[in-house]
Design a protein around this motif. Structure first.
Motif, PDB file in Angstrom:
ATOM      1  N   ARG A 284      -5.233  -8.512   1.606  1.00  0.00           N
ATOM      2  CA  ARG A 284      -3.955  -8.424   2.314  1.00  0.00           C
ATOM      3  C   ARG A 284      -4.135  -8.651   3.819  1.00  0.00           C
ATOM      4  NH1 ARG A 284       0.556  -6.566  -0.045  1.00  0.00           N
ATOM      5  NH2 ARG A 284       1.283  -5.602   1.897  1.00  0.00           N
TER       6      ARG A 284
ATOM      7  N   ILE B 146      -0.790   2.808  -5.749  1.00  0.00           N
ATOM      8  CA  ILE B 146      -2.120   3.387  -5.902  1.00  0.00           C
ATOM      9  C   ILE B 146      -2.207   4.168  -7.211  1.00  0.00           C
ATOM     10  CG2 ILE B 146      -3.698   5.124  -4.951  1.00  0.00           C
ATOM     11  CD1 ILE B 146      -2.912   4.142  -2.170  1.00  0.00           C
TER      12      ILE B 146
ATOM     13  N   ILE C 146       0.857  -1.191   0.000  1.00  0.00           N
ATOM     14  CA  ILE C 146       0.000   0.000   0.000  1.00  0.00           C
ATOM     15  C   ILE C 146       0.890   1.236   0.000  1.00  0.00           C
ATOM     16  CG2 ILE C 146      -1.977   1.104   1.079  1.00  0.00           C
ATOM     17  CD1 ILE C 146      -2.381  -1.781  -0.002  1.00  0.00           C
TER      18      ILE C 146
ATOM     19  N   ASN D 281      -0.236   2.178   7.149  1.00  0.00           N
ATOM     20  CA  ASN D 281       0.800   1.148   7.216  1.00  0.00           C
ATOM     21  C   ASN D 281       1.297   0.942   8.648  1.00  0.00           C
ATOM     22  OD1 ASN D 281       1.031   0.143   4.484  1.00  0.00           O
ATOM     23  ND2 ASN D 281       1.789   2.173   3.925  1.00  0.00           N
TER      24      ASN D 281
ATOM     25  N   LEU E 167      -7.138  -4.363   0.196  1.00  0.00           N
ATOM     26  CA  LEU E 167      -6.811  -4.311   1.620  1.00  0.00           C
ATOM     27  C   LEU E 167      -7.397  -5.502   2.371  1.00  0.00           C
ATOM     28  CD1 LEU E 167      -7.340  -0.490   2.296  1.00  0.00           C
ATOM     29  CD2 LEU E 167      -5.187  -1.697   1.910  1.00  0.00           C
TER      30      LEU E 167
ATOM     31  N   LEU F 172      -1.251   7.204   4.068  1.00  0.00           N
ATOM     32  CA  LEU F 172      -0.560   5.935   3.839  1.00  0.00           C
ATOM     33  C   LEU F 172       0.395   5.608   4.990  1.00  0.00           C
ATOM     34  CD1 LEU F 172      -0.018   6.326   0.027  1.00  0.00           C
ATOM     35  CD2 LEU F 172      -1.439   4.618   1.149  1.00  0.00           C
TER      36      LEU F 172
ATOM     37  N   LEU G  88      -9.440  -0.699  -3.958  1.00  0.00           N
ATOM     38  CA  LEU G  88      -8.519  -0.696  -2.825  1.00  0.00           C
ATOM     39  C   LEU G  88      -9.115  -1.432  -1.626  1.00  0.00           C
ATOM     40  CD1 LEU G  88      -7.171   2.968  -3.037  1.00  0.00           C
ATOM     41  CD2 LEU G  88      -5.898   0.869  -3.541  1.00  0.00           C
TER      42      LEU G  88
END
Length: 356
Positions: free
Chosen positions: A224, A110, A105, A172, A221, A168, A217
């Motif tokens: 992930r 992106i 990410i 993260n 996500l 971001l 996204l």
């Protein structure tokens, strides 16, 4: 940028998260259908996702039209903007499904996803993969297409790069258990994903395609974060079916994002309910598939497989794929109709059958 330190999860949210996570843990057992049945579920969900996500943004293509278009994607040339948007969404979703583990990410990833999302769109050629350079606040229009006011003020082009970098960095760190525990602000992955989505849409970093990209996204996500079932059930369809609630929840939370105490609850409640509905729809489909395998004869399963793969099936199709006689197949079609597995369209030579 935004504050999450005062965030508190409600009992309703906690229950939704617990049930979703229970299904996540059980998916390995639930997902023991034959590969071709899982493949059929995924194809159906992909068509639904692409159709719904593009219709949320104004496309007029039905799922059937989307399916026909996807079967001819190799033409690389599309007659309308609706078709261009569908083709781009399909490409990006395939990328996510195939390589989610390798797509960290980051801003670069992106931007690449945005570029690919708009790769077929002639109108968007100049700004594919680039942050916006002019304001794109969400406006309201009258019946004649005249702007009557601003519904929501998004980030300015000047603010966008910094706000995206901050978002971001926050996500993260929030997604890294070692970091979040050390800072004592650990969030459940579903909560962190929900916050990411609502802030991303508040920034609206690209000139166009932000809504579609936010849903791509979301899928990335979730994959992930270990929610491996998401390709088999369409979250986009759940959102399309409750579009007014979707926009209302976004606006209620986004209105206070720049204050010291944002109200995350309206959006997160909607988001978690949508994820829960996505999960329930898949659970119901898997149970139906299991009943099919247990109860239906092989000829009937072959007929249904063809209907799922092609969106429709005729008796002539069934004769070709099974080699059985028309009279035998007519009995199977009658049974499938009576039990609610197929619906009849048209009459005589033009008659065909589809899924309900």
């Amino acid at each position: 940028m935004f504050q999450t330190s005062s965030f508190r999860i409600t009992a309703e949210m906690l229950l939704l998260v617990a049930e979703i996570d229970e299904f996540k843990g059980a998916w390995r057992a639930l997902g023991t259908l034959a590969p071709e049945r899982l493949s059929a579920l995924r194809r159906m969900a992909t068509v639904e996702s692409i159709g719904s996500s593009t219709r949320i943004e104004g496309s007029r293509l039905s799922d059937r039209e989307v399916e026909r278009l996807l079967s001819n994607l190799d033409i690389q040339s599309f007659d309308s903007r609706d078709e261009q948007e569908v083709a781009g969404y399909a490409d990006v979703m395939e990328t996510v499904f195939a390589a989610w583990a390798e797509i960290a990410i980051t801003e670069n990833h992106i931007r690449q996803l945005h570029r690919d999302l708009l790769r077929y769109s002639d109108k968007d050629e100049r700004h594919r993969g680039d942050y916006k350079t002019t304001s794109n606040s969400v406006a309201a229009f009258d019946a004649d297409g005249r702007k009557v006011g601003i519904v929501f003020e998004t980030a300015s082009p000047f603010e966008t790069p910094q706000l995206m970098a901050e978002l971001l960095t926050w996500f993260n760190q929030a997604s890294n258990p070692a970091v979040s525990q050390a800072r004592r602000d650990e969030l459940h992955p579903l909560i962190a994903i929900g916050i990411f989505v609502v802030v991303f849409l508040a920034i609206h970093p690209f000139q166009d395609g932000n809504g579609r990209l936010s849903r791509v996204l979301t899928t990335l996500l979730l994959l992930r974060a270990g929610y491996a079932y998401v390709p088999y059930s369409s979250l986009e369809t759940v959102i399309e079916q409750s579009k007014e609630g979707y926009y209302l929840a976004l606006r209620q939370t986004q209105a206070g994002l720049r204050t010291d105490a944002p109200d995350w609850e309206p959006w997160l409640r909607f988001f978690l309910k949508a994820l829960h509905r996505q999960m329930c729809r898949l659970r119901e489909k898997v149970e139906r598939e299991r009943l099919l395998l247990a109860k239906l004869p092989d000829l009937a399963l072959q007929i249904l497989d063809h209907a799922r793969d092609h969106g429709r099936v005729t008796i002539a199709d069934a004769v070709t794929i099974t080699g059985a006689s028309r009279n035998t197949l007519k009995m199977h079609f009658k049974m499938l109709r009576e039990q609610g597995y197929l619906t009849l369209h048209g009459q005589g030579r033009g008659a065909w059958y589809g899924l309900p």
